[in-house]
Each structure stands twice: as structure tokens, then as C-alpha cells.
Scaffold this motif. Structure first.
Motif, PDB file in Angstrom:
ATOM      1  N   VAL A   1     -11.586  71.030  73.987  1.00 12.38           N
ATOM      2  CA  VAL A   1     -10.322  70.898  74.614  1.00 12.38           C
ATOM      3  C   VAL A   1      -9.806  70.020  73.198  1.00 12.38           C
ATOM      4  O   VAL A   1      -8.261  69.751  72.423  1.00 12.38           O
ATOM      5  CB  VAL A   1      -9.350  70.979  75.368  1.00 12.38           C
ATOM      6  CG1 VAL A   1      -7.876  69.890  76.139  1.00 12.38           C
ATOM      7  CG2 VAL A   1      -9.622  71.825  76.531  1.00 12.38           C
ATOM      8  N   ARG A   2     -11.161  68.954  72.956  1.00  8.63           N
ATOM      9  CA  ARG A   2     -10.750  68.004  71.991  1.00  8.63           C
ATOM     10  C   ARG A   2     -11.206  68.093  70.492  1.00  8.63           C
ATOM     11  O   ARG A   2     -10.546  68.077  70.263  1.00  8.63           O
ATOM     12  CB  ARG A   2     -12.525  66.869  72.151  1.00  8.63           C
ATOM     13  CG  ARG A   2     -12.147  66.028  71.848  1.00  8.63           C
ATOM     14  CD  ARG A   2     -10.804  64.766  71.796  1.00  8.63           C
ATOM     15  NE  ARG A   2      -9.897  65.037  70.411  1.00  8.63           N
ATOM     16  CZ  ARG A   2      -8.683  64.563  70.471  1.00  8.63           C
ATOM     17  NH1 ARG A   2      -8.442  63.504  71.141  1.00  8.63           N
ATOM     18  NH2 ARG A   2      -8.396  64.506  69.348  1.00  8.63           N
ATOM     19  N   ALA A   3     -12.353  69.412  70.655  1.00  9.38           N
ATOM     20  CA  ALA A   3     -11.695  69.677  68.764  1.00  9.38           C
ATOM     21  C   ALA A   3     -10.310  71.074  68.924  1.00  9.38           C
ATOM     22  O   ALA A   3     -10.371  70.609  67.770  1.00  9.38           O
ATOM     23  CB  ALA A   3     -13.180  71.241  68.680  1.00  9.38           C
ATOM     24  N   ALA A   4     -10.345  71.534  69.569  1.00  8.60           N
ATOM     25  CA  ALA A   4      -8.909  72.515  69.003  1.00  8.60           C
ATOM     26  C   ALA A   4      -7.083  71.293  69.055  1.00  8.60           C
ATOM     27  O   ALA A   4      -6.699  72.110  68.298  1.00  8.60           O
ATOM     28  CB  ALA A   4      -8.273  72.807  70.798  1.00  8.60           C
ATOM     29  N   LYS A   5      -7.524  70.029  70.254  1.00  5.41           N
ATOM     30  CA  LYS A   5      -6.886  69.400  69.981  1.00  5.41           C
ATOM     31  C   LYS A   5      -6.888  68.775  68.213  1.00  5.41           C
ATOM     32  O   LYS A   5      -5.995  68.251  67.554  1.00  5.41           O
ATOM     33  CB  LYS A   5      -6.160  68.343  70.314  1.00  5.41           C
ATOM     34  CG  LYS A   5      -5.624  67.000  70.563  1.00  5.41           C
ATOM     35  CD  LYS A   5      -4.416  67.462  70.216  1.00  5.41           C
ATOM     36  CE  LYS A   5      -3.015  65.912  70.810  1.00  5.41           C
ATOM     37  NZ  LYS A   5      -2.912  65.425  69.328  1.00  5.41           N
ATOM     38  N   ASP A   6      -7.686  68.142  67.738  1.00  5.48           N
ATOM     39  CA  ASP A   6      -8.538  67.901  66.290  1.00  5.48           C
ATOM     40  C   ASP A   6      -8.182  68.952  64.983  1.00  5.48           C
ATOM     41  O   ASP A   6      -7.137  68.468  64.471  1.00  5.48           O
ATOM     42  CB  ASP A   6      -9.577  67.732  65.798  1.00  5.48           C
ATOM     43  CG  ASP A   6     -10.660  66.485  66.731  1.00  5.48           C
ATOM     44  OD1 ASP A   6      -9.573  66.341  67.444  1.00  5.48           O
ATOM     45  OD2 ASP A   6     -11.398  66.621  67.263  1.00  5.48           O
ATOM     46  N   ARG A   7      -7.847  70.286  65.241  1.00  7.48           N
ATOM     47  CA  ARG A   7      -7.409  71.337  64.903  1.00  7.48           C
ATOM     48  C   ARG A   7      -6.012  71.511  64.793  1.00  7.48           C
ATOM     49  O   ARG A   7      -4.995  72.897  63.948  1.00  7.48           O
ATOM     50  CB  ARG A   7      -7.789  72.532  65.466  1.00  7.48           C
ATOM     51  CG  ARG A   7      -9.853  73.068  64.653  1.00  7.48           C
ATOM     52  CD  ARG A   7      -9.983  74.310  64.139  1.00  7.48           C
ATOM     53  NE  ARG A   7      -9.893  75.436  66.242  1.00  7.48           N
ATOM     54  CZ  ARG A   7     -10.785  74.430  67.347  1.00  7.48           C
ATOM     55  NH1 ARG A   7     -11.809  73.827  66.836  1.00  7.48           N
ATOM     56  NH2 ARG A   7     -10.585  75.085  68.240  1.00  7.48           N
ATOM     57  N   PHE A   8      -5.169  70.926  65.461  1.00  2.00           N
ATOM     58  CA  PHE A   8      -3.824  71.186  66.746  1.00  2.00           C
ATOM     59  C   PHE A   8      -2.831  70.646  65.351  1.00  2.00           C
ATOM     60  O   PHE A   8      -3.090  70.058  64.751  1.00  2.00           O
ATOM     61  CB  PHE A   8      -3.247  70.990  67.443  1.00  2.00           C
ATOM     62  CG  PHE A   8      -1.608  70.800  67.882  1.00  2.00           C
ATOM     63  CD1 PHE A   8      -1.449  72.366  68.610  1.00  2.00           C
ATOM     64  CD2 PHE A   8      -0.642  70.323  68.816  1.00  2.00           C
ATOM     65  CE1 PHE A   8      -0.123  72.344  68.526  1.00  2.00           C
ATOM     66  CE2 PHE A   8       0.674  70.452  69.316  1.00  2.00           C
ATOM     67  CZ  PHE A   8       0.684  71.454  68.922  1.00  2.00           C
TER      68      PHE A   8
END
Ligand code: ZN
Ligand code: FE
Length: 255
Positions: A248-255
Motif C-alpha cells: 500500500v505504501r509503495a502504491a501511494k508513492d506511485r500515486f
């Protein structure tokens, strides 16, 4: 009597807080992004700053300190682990220490992840926790220094506080956090309801913080690794919570 909490918008999207103990008249400033709005808020309440609590070493939480101290000679508290890169500390804090604001006693919690040495302080009698860039409204701080596992552990400590606890976090990032949360858990009715509240608050120019821990538990994707919908969105139906959090943290970094 509980601490009186005043939210002070600073810089572009930072928040400082005043925490005032009405019993003793002692006031603590939590983080000092810039002096002027904090000086103004103190003056508006007729309070003087006796204490400053620095949550972590980033410039947008400490750079206003000299300007504040010039007018309010307060004692400065921060993490012992960060003493080498914080302004000079009068009170060096470690997890498990207590930190008092007048008659109110807080417990220091290590919430490393965003930085190593980031601390939160929980005041149980007032049901308030200062989290700055660890747990944020529907978000959490980026991992500049710690590992995802560390941040997950830090957030889990905060998640076990009483749900009525007021979460005083460090930035107005909530609208962006809502947009991201809706991409991975669109079917969460509590999230939909909070999204509408956040949009209304921002339209009216009001801060979306402090928030309640209960609302964070119900809507913050970084506290919801057990949500089947988030697990499905991450393609991790059976992974340990920390692995889901990391995704989830990695997905937010890419968001
Ligand atoms: Zn920071
Ligand atoms: Fe920050």
C-alpha cells in the motif's frame, strides 16, 4: 481537565499545535514550522509557550524554533536518538519516558519510519496523541529513513490507543490521501462518508485535522491491511499484514 488543543496552520500545508493545560496554565507548542502563526495563536489566547515538543528533525517541523524562542524562552523537548540533528534539547526523550504538560502526563512512543527517531506523545487523560508525520489523516509519512516494516510497527502501536483518541498530525495532505484510499477501497462506506466530509471542510477552508483514531481505523488504508478489498487490490489475499502495508505504501508513492 483535558488539554486545550489549538491547530495552527503554517507554511503551505504544515500544522503546529498548541496544547494548553487549563489547570496549571502551562502551554506546549508541538512542532515549529515557522514562528509567526504560532506567535499569533499564542497571543490570541493570551498564553506563553513554556515547552516545545519537536516530533522529528525535518526542517518543516523545526525551522521556526529560533523565532519562537526569541519571544518565548521555552524548554525544548525532542527524541534523544535525534539529539545530534535537532536544535539543542533541554529534554531528551526515549520511548517509555513521560513528558508532562503541566498536570497532564504523556507517554513517549517511538514511531520511526518517516525518519528514524520520530516520536509521538500520547496524553491518555486528554485522549490526544501528537503524531506529526507518522500516522496522518488517512495517510502516513513517506519512508525517508525507516523500512516499511518499521513504519508498520509504529502505526500498529498507535492503532492500539483508545479509539476516541484525537490524532494531531503534521500536514494537510488529506484530500490527496482520500483520492488514493478510494482507488484501493472504493467499497468502504466509512471512507466514502469521510471523503465527503473532507471535501466540505477543504471547500470551507477548514483543517481536516485533528482526526479521531476511530475514523483512522475505519478509513486509513495504512491501518487497514486486513481489509479484503485492499488485499484484493494489492493482489495479496493471504499475505501478512506488514506485506500488505508495504504494498500500500509503495502504491501511494506511485500515486
Ligand atoms: Zn517530516
Ligand atoms: Fe513534515
Amino acid at each position: 481537565m483535558p488539554l486545550q488543543i489549538v491547530t495552527v496552520p503554517c507554511l503551505k500545508d504544515n500544522y503546529a499545535y498548541l496544547a494548553h493545560d487549563p489547570v496549571t496554565g502551562v502551554t506546549c507548542v508541538v512542532d515549529v514550522p515557522e514562528p509567526q502563526p504560532i506567535l499569533d495563536a499564542l497571543a490570541a489566547h493570551g498564553w506563553k509557550a513554556d515547552l516545545v515538543l519537536l516530533t522529528h528533525h525535518h526542517w518543516d517541523h523545526v525551522d521556526g524554533l529560533p523565532g519562537l524562542l526569541a519571544e518565548h524562552p521555552a524548554k525544548v523537548a525532542g527524541a534523544a536518538a535525534d539529539a545530534h540533528r535537532l536544535p539543542k534539547l533541554d529534554i531528551a526523550l526515549t520511548e517509555g519516558d513521560s513528558f508532562a504538560i503541566g498536570a497532564e502526563t504523556g507517554a513517549v512512543i517511538d514511531v520511526s519510519g518517516h525518519t528514524l527517531g520520530h516520536i509521538a506523545v500520547h496524553f491518555p487523560a486528554s485522549a490526544v496523541v501528537f503524531t506529526a508525520d507518522s500516522l496522518m489523516a488517512m495517510g502516513c509519512g513517506r519512508l525517508f529513513e525507516g523500512t516499511p516494516a518499521q513504519m508498520h510497527e509504529s502505526l500498529q502501536k498507535l492503532a492500539t490507543l483508545p479509539p476516541e483518541t484525537l490524532v494531531c498530525s503534521g500536514h494537510e495532505y488529506t484530500e490527496s490521501n482520500v483520492r488514493f484510499a478510494l482507488t484501493i477501497e472504493p467499497g468502504n462506506p466509512a471512507l466514502q462518508a469521510r471523503a465527503a466530509k473532507v471535501a466540505k471542510a477543504r471547500t470551507e477552508g477548514r483543517p481536516t485535522v485533528p482526526s479521531s483514531l476511530a475514523d483512522e481505523l475505519a478509513t486509513n488504508p495504512f491501518l487497514r491491511a486486513q481489509s479484503p478489498e485492499i488485499r484484493a487490490a494489492m493482489g495479496l489475499p493471504n499475505a501478512p499484514d506488514a506485506v500488505v502495508f508495504t504494498a500500500v505504501r509503495a502504491a501511494k508513492d506511485r500515486f
